[in-house]
Enzyme design. Structure first.
Site, PDB file in Angstrom:
ATOM      1  N   HIS A 138       0.853  -1.181   0.000  1.00 16.34           N
ATOM      2  CA  HIS A 138       0.000   0.000   0.000  1.00 16.34           C
ATOM      3  C   HIS A 138       0.893   1.236   0.000  1.00 16.34           C
ATOM      4  O   HIS A 138       1.756   1.402   0.866  1.00 16.34           O
ATOM      5  CB  HIS A 138      -0.899   0.002   1.235  1.00 16.34           C
ATOM      6  CG  HIS A 138      -1.727   1.244   1.362  1.00 16.34           C
ATOM      7  ND1 HIS A 138      -2.701   1.591   0.457  1.00 16.34           N
ATOM      8  CD2 HIS A 138      -1.703   2.239   2.291  1.00 16.34           C
ATOM      9  CE1 HIS A 138      -3.258   2.721   0.811  1.00 16.34           C
ATOM     10  NE2 HIS A 138      -2.670   3.145   1.925  1.00 16.34           N
ATOM     11  N   GLY A 153       2.858   5.295   4.188  1.00 18.61           N
ATOM     12  CA  GLY A 153       2.294   5.994   5.334  1.00 18.61           C
ATOM     13  C   GLY A 153       0.869   5.528   5.566  1.00 18.61           C
ATOM     14  O   GLY A 153       0.264   4.873   4.715  1.00 18.61           O
ATOM     15  N   SER A 155      -3.166   5.422   5.970  1.00 18.22           N
ATOM     16  CA  SER A 155      -4.216   5.936   5.099  1.00 18.22           C
ATOM     17  C   SER A 155      -4.628   7.333   5.538  1.00 18.22           C
ATOM     18  O   SER A 155      -4.841   7.595   6.723  1.00 18.22           O
ATOM     19  CB  SER A 155      -5.424   4.989   5.151  1.00 18.22           C
ATOM     20  OG  SER A 155      -6.444   5.442   4.296  1.00 18.22           O
ATOM     21  N   GLY A 156      -4.712   8.258   4.581  1.00 17.46           N
ATOM     22  CA  GLY A 156      -5.112   9.624   4.874  1.00 17.46           C
ATOM     23  C   GLY A 156      -3.987  10.549   5.258  1.00 17.46           C
ATOM     24  O   GLY A 156      -4.221  11.737   5.523  1.00 17.46           O
ATOM     25  N   VAL A 157      -2.741  10.064   5.273  1.00 19.23           N
ATOM     26  CA  VAL A 157      -1.626  10.897   5.702  1.00 19.23           C
ATOM     27  C   VAL A 157      -1.231  11.927   4.644  1.00 19.23           C
ATOM     28  O   VAL A 157      -0.587  12.927   4.939  1.00 19.23           O
ATOM     29  CB  VAL A 157      -0.407  10.018   6.079  1.00 19.23           C
ATOM     30  CG1 VAL A 157       0.313   9.521   4.826  1.00 19.23           C
ATOM     31  CG2 VAL A 157       0.546  10.756   7.007  1.00 19.23           C
ATOM     32  N   GLY A 158      -1.628  11.685   3.385  1.00 18.23           N
ATOM     33  CA  GLY A 158      -1.347  12.666   2.335  1.00 18.23           C
ATOM     34  C   GLY A 158      -0.411  12.195   1.246  1.00 18.23           C
ATOM     35  O   GLY A 158       0.205  12.997   0.547  1.00 18.23           O
ATOM     36  N   LYS A 159      -0.311  10.887   1.049  1.00 14.89           N
ATOM     37  CA  LYS A 159       0.606  10.340   0.025  1.00 14.89           C
ATOM     38  C   LYS A 159       0.182  10.767  -1.379  1.00 14.89           C
ATOM     39  O   LYS A 159       1.006  11.240  -2.166  1.00 14.89           O
ATOM     40  CB  LYS A 159       0.635   8.807   0.125  1.00 14.89           C
ATOM     41  CG  LYS A 159       1.096   8.278   1.463  1.00 14.89           C
ATOM     42  CD  LYS A 159       1.156   6.761   1.476  1.00 14.89           C
ATOM     43  CE  LYS A 159      -0.214   6.115   1.325  1.00 14.89           C
ATOM     44  NZ  LYS A 159      -1.132   6.419   2.440  1.00 14.89           N
ATOM     45  N   SER A 160      -1.097  10.598  -1.691  1.00 13.13           N
ATOM     46  CA  SER A 160      -1.566  10.916  -3.043  1.00 13.13           C
ATOM     47  C   SER A 160      -1.514  12.415  -3.304  1.00 13.13           C
ATOM     48  O   SER A 160      -1.182  12.849  -4.416  1.00 13.13           O
ATOM     49  CB  SER A 160      -2.991  10.386  -3.238  1.00 13.13           C
ATOM     50  OG  SER A 160      -3.024   8.976  -3.118  1.00 13.13           O
ATOM     51  N   ASP A 177      -2.000   3.906  -4.615  1.00 15.30           N
ATOM     52  CA  ASP A 177      -2.742   2.996  -3.740  1.00 15.30           C
ATOM     53  C   ASP A 177      -2.094   1.615  -3.660  1.00 15.30           C
ATOM     54  O   ASP A 177      -1.621   1.204  -2.617  1.00 15.30           O
ATOM     55  CB  ASP A 177      -4.201   2.873  -4.178  1.00 15.30           C
ATOM     56  CG  ASP A 177      -5.041   2.165  -3.123  1.00 15.30           C
ATOM     57  OD1 ASP A 177      -4.729   2.308  -1.924  1.00 15.30           O
ATOM     58  OD2 ASP A 177      -5.988   1.460  -3.489  1.00 15.30           O
TER      59      ASP A 177
END
Length: 305
Positions: A138, A153, A155-160, A177
């Site tokens: 992931h 990181g 989920s929701g940490v700001g990778k995308s 993803d």
């Protein structure tokens, strides 16, 4: 064990099927092609029968110089081991004897106009990728200034969102993803997508976007060699965040050690800029330069005065 079919091989390299069209389901499990040589003189102790057998000008011309009886004997010996397929290069002709033996044993006989060296190079490279051990992780994979980076990181940490900023700065998305990691060698890890998510980037509050449609072809590439593993984490108070690390930290993926960096997030931090700096710093390290080592050297020189 991973495998590809002869039919996939035919489609990938646009090969002519001269015999055995009904047996294109045969599987290939080895990533290197083989050119029979010693086998023509009867030495089969180390014959890699699971590999694709490639016959070029050297092999075909040798067979044509033999008597019909000798030719049938040598070809019959090799065919009896039932390799997945035979491929003749250079669009060579006068293959009636070879077609007969392949028909008898149900082995696909294929032909390509490519030269032997050119074809084997392309075939081996393709097989190595297709048959490489792989895992899915992931995260997000990007190519920054030619450097493959795996962003991880929670989920929701700001990778995308970070990847989106990098794309807008001229860098490239590889996968969002789900990142597929392929081990090509003990030192080489390839990052790619899982095909379903190709070119897509998921942004919270916005939804899916197609980076190629929005930013052009330069915003995406299919695969990249992973050079850095960067983990995005929440800011931790009372922690030394300007660590002078001379020895690089690493993370292991299928036995391949990848340099690891942790970037802690805080409002106002230019995370994309930090990732660009990490990529450029990695390039300098590959050239033999370490800012930390130079800094320590300066301190030593100062204290030794």
């Amino acid at each position: 064990m991973k495998s590809v079919t002869v039919e996939q091989l035919v489609r990938r390299f646009n090969l002519e099927v001269m015999s055995g069209a009904e047996n294109l389901h045969h599987t290939i499990t080895k990533s290197r092609a083989h050119r029979p040589g010693l086998e023509f003189v009867g030495y089969f102790d180390f014959f890699p029968m699971e590999r694709v057998q490639v016959l070029g000008k050297k092999e075909i011309n040798y067979l044509l110089k033999l008597s019909e009886e000798e030719r049938d004997h040598h070809i019959g010996n090799i065919v009896s081991y039932r390799p997945p397929c035979f491929i003749v290069t250079n669009n060579l002709e006068e293959l009636t004897y070879l077609i007969k033996h392949c028909d008898d044993k149900g082995i696909p006989l294929l032909r390509t106009p490519s030269t032997t060296t050119e074809f084997i190079g392309s075939l081996d490279a393709w097989l190595v990728k297709e048959l490489a051990p792989e895992i899915a992780v992931h995260g997000v994979c990007v190519n920054v200034s030619g450097i493959g980076i795996l962003l991880r990181g929670k989920s929701g940490v700001g990778k995308s969102e970070t990847a989106h900023t990098l794309i807008r700065r001229g860098h490239r998305l590889v996968a969002d993803d789900i990142v597929v990691l392929k081990k090509l060698s003990p030192q080489t890890l390839l990052g790619t997508h899982d095909r379903k998510t190709r070119e897509f980037l998921a942004l919270r509050s916005i939804g899916l976007i197609n980076v190629v449609r929005i930013y052009g072809r330069k915003a995406f590439q299919d695969e990249t060699r992973i050079a850095l593993d960067i983990e995005l984490t929440q800011w931790k108070d009372n922690e030394l965040n300007n660590e002078l690390a001379v020895e690089a930290k690493t993370v292991d993926y299928m036995g391949v050690n990848i340099p690891h960096i942790e970037i802690q997030l805080q409002p106002g931090r230019d995370v994309a800029g930090l990732i660009e700096a990490a990529a450029n710093n990695w390039i300098l390290q590959q050239q033999g330069y370490s800012a930390a080592e130079e800094f320590i050297k300066r301190l030593d020189e100062e204290f030794s005065k």
